[in-house]
Design a protein around this motif. Sequence first.
Motif, PDB file in Angstrom:
ATOM      1  N   VAL A  98       0.831  -1.197   0.000  1.00 33.79           N
ATOM      2  CA  VAL A  98       0.000   0.000   0.000  1.00 33.79           C
ATOM      3  C   VAL A  98       0.874   1.259   0.000  1.00 33.79           C
ATOM      4  O   VAL A  98       0.708   2.149  -0.835  1.00 33.79           O
ATOM      5  CB  VAL A  98      -0.939   0.024   1.226  1.00 33.79           C
ATOM      6  CG1 VAL A  98      -1.715   1.340   1.289  1.00 33.79           C
ATOM      7  CG2 VAL A  98      -1.888  -1.164   1.199  1.00 33.79           C
ATOM      8  N   ALA A  99       1.787   1.330   0.960  1.00 31.78           N
ATOM      9  CA  ALA A  99       2.635   2.518   1.084  1.00 31.78           C
ATOM     10  C   ALA A  99       3.849   2.185   1.933  1.00 31.78           C
ATOM     11  O   ALA A  99       3.827   1.255   2.732  1.00 31.78           O
ATOM     12  CB  ALA A  99       1.860   3.671   1.720  1.00 31.78           C
ATOM     13  N   GLY A 100       4.906   2.981   1.756  1.00 38.69           N
ATOM     14  CA  GLY A 100       6.096   2.820   2.568  1.00 38.69           C
ATOM     15  C   GLY A 100       6.774   4.155   2.745  1.00 38.69           C
ATOM     16  O   GLY A 100       6.634   5.058   1.916  1.00 38.69           O
ATOM     17  N   ALA A 103       8.189   8.918   0.802  1.00 41.77           N
ATOM     18  CA  ALA A 103       7.063   7.984   0.830  1.00 41.77           C
ATOM     19  C   ALA A 103       6.760   7.481  -0.577  1.00 41.77           C
ATOM     20  O   ALA A 103       6.868   8.230  -1.546  1.00 41.77           O
ATOM     21  CB  ALA A 103       5.826   8.647   1.424  1.00 41.77           C
ATOM     22  N   VAL A 104       6.390   6.215  -0.663  1.00 40.22           N
ATOM     23  CA  VAL A 104       6.031   5.576  -1.924  1.00 40.22           C
ATOM     24  C   VAL A 104       4.645   4.969  -1.767  1.00 40.22           C
ATOM     25  O   VAL A 104       4.334   4.415  -0.706  1.00 40.22           O
ATOM     26  CB  VAL A 104       7.061   4.486  -2.291  1.00 40.22           C
ATOM     27  CG1 VAL A 104       6.633   3.745  -3.551  1.00 40.22           C
ATOM     28  CG2 VAL A 104       8.438   5.098  -2.475  1.00 40.22           C
ATOM     29  N   MET A 121       1.079   8.600   3.977  1.00 39.49           N
ATOM     30  CA  MET A 121       1.827   7.974   5.056  1.00 39.49           C
ATOM     31  C   MET A 121       2.775   8.977   5.671  1.00 39.49           C
ATOM     32  O   MET A 121       3.409   9.769   4.951  1.00 39.49           O
ATOM     33  CB  MET A 121       2.615   6.765   4.540  1.00 39.49           C
ATOM     34  CG  MET A 121       3.259   5.966   5.654  1.00 39.49           C
ATOM     35  SD  MET A 121       3.919   4.403   5.086  1.00 39.49           S
ATOM     36  CE  MET A 121       4.553   3.771   6.632  1.00 39.49           C
ATOM     37  N   SER A 122       2.864   8.952   6.994  1.00 42.66           N
ATOM     38  CA  SER A 122       3.769   9.844   7.703  1.00 42.66           C
ATOM     39  C   SER A 122       4.320   9.121   8.920  1.00 42.66           C
ATOM     40  O   SER A 122       3.899   8.002   9.228  1.00 42.66           O
ATOM     41  CB  SER A 122       3.049  11.130   8.121  1.00 42.66           C
ATOM     42  OG  SER A 122       1.975  10.834   8.994  1.00 42.66           O
ATOM     43  N   PHE A 126       1.992   6.452  10.529  1.00 33.25           N
ATOM     44  CA  PHE A 126       0.560   6.678  10.344  1.00 33.25           C
ATOM     45  C   PHE A 126       0.207   6.486   8.871  1.00 33.25           C
ATOM     46  O   PHE A 126       1.000   6.781   7.987  1.00 33.25           O
ATOM     47  CB  PHE A 126       0.185   8.098  10.776  1.00 33.25           C
ATOM     48  CG  PHE A 126       0.597   8.436  12.175  1.00 33.25           C
ATOM     49  CD1 PHE A 126       1.767   9.148  12.409  1.00 33.25           C
ATOM     50  CD2 PHE A 126      -0.162   8.024  13.254  1.00 33.25           C
ATOM     51  CE1 PHE A 126       2.160   9.451  13.694  1.00 33.25           C
ATOM     52  CE2 PHE A 126       0.231   8.323  14.548  1.00 33.25           C
ATOM     53  CZ  PHE A 126       1.389   9.049  14.770  1.00 33.25           C
ATOM     54  N   LEU A 127      -1.002   6.039   8.657  1.00 26.55           N
ATOM     55  CA  LEU A 127      -1.536   5.952   7.301  1.00 26.55           C
ATOM     56  C   LEU A 127      -2.894   6.637   7.313  1.00 26.55           C
ATOM     57  O   LEU A 127      -3.866   6.102   7.853  1.00 26.55           O
ATOM     58  CB  LEU A 127      -1.669   4.497   6.837  1.00 26.55           C
ATOM     59  CG  LEU A 127      -2.136   4.329   5.399  1.00 26.55           C
ATOM     60  CD1 LEU A 127      -1.066   4.835   4.429  1.00 26.55           C
ATOM     61  CD2 LEU A 127      -2.466   2.868   5.100  1.00 26.55           C
ATOM     62  N   GLN A 128      -2.947   7.842   6.753  1.00 23.69           N
ATOM     63  CA  GLN A 128      -4.204   8.572   6.643  1.00 23.69           C
ATOM     64  C   GLN A 128      -4.893   8.135   5.366  1.00 23.69           C
ATOM     65  O   GLN A 128      -4.334   8.283   4.278  1.00 23.69           O
ATOM     66  CB  GLN A 128      -3.937  10.080   6.613  1.00 23.69           C
ATOM     67  CG  GLN A 128      -5.179  10.924   6.443  1.00 23.69           C
ATOM     68  CD  GLN A 128      -6.111  10.826   7.639  1.00 23.69           C
ATOM     69  OE1 GLN A 128      -5.677  10.843   8.789  1.00 23.69           O
ATOM     70  NE2 GLN A 128      -7.417  10.728   7.366  1.00 23.69           N
ATOM     71  N   MET A 129      -6.086   7.602   5.500  1.00 20.09           N
ATOM     72  CA  MET A 129      -6.818   7.069   4.355  1.00 20.09           C
ATOM     73  C   MET A 129      -8.081   7.899   4.138  1.00 20.09           C
ATOM     74  O   MET A 129      -8.966   7.911   4.998  1.00 20.09           O
ATOM     75  CB  MET A 129      -7.176   5.599   4.592  1.00 20.09           C
ATOM     76  CG  MET A 129      -5.976   4.736   4.944  1.00 20.09           C
ATOM     77  SD  MET A 129      -6.366   2.974   5.047  1.00 20.09           S
ATOM     78  CE  MET A 129      -7.457   2.966   6.453  1.00 20.09           C
TER      79      MET A 129
END
Length: 121
Positions: free
Chosen positions: A45-47, A55-56, A67-68, A77-80
């Motif tokens: 999803v993210a990194g 961030a990717v 992502m932060s 954190f992953l803000q969706m």
Amino acid sequence: QVQLAESGGGLVQAGGSLRLSCAASGRRNVMGWFRQVSGKAHEFVAGISWRGGLAVYADSVKGRFTMSGDNAKNTGFLQMNSLKPEDTAVYYCAVRVVNSIEKLPSMWDYWGQGTQVTVSS
């Protein structure tokens, strides 16, 4: 050994938002999020790299997920936002020792237990 604890999952309507957190017992170079639908493989999803904050994102979440990280607290954190029913999955946090973001699950060293995200239509 790194312990990871995810939180923030839940049930939300389509178009809504959720914020996932991942608390790590120790700092590693890269933190990522994967998701898994029952019967399917883990999907990247993210990194994010702790060194520099790069961030990717997977194409399916670009522009919707952010992502932060809080370096001092070893927490990611992953803000969706703008969630869709197809985002429904168990979301896993993972960390990687080597300082590069990889999309293959096998390249990650430590994993959390996962948190369920359900998006209703």
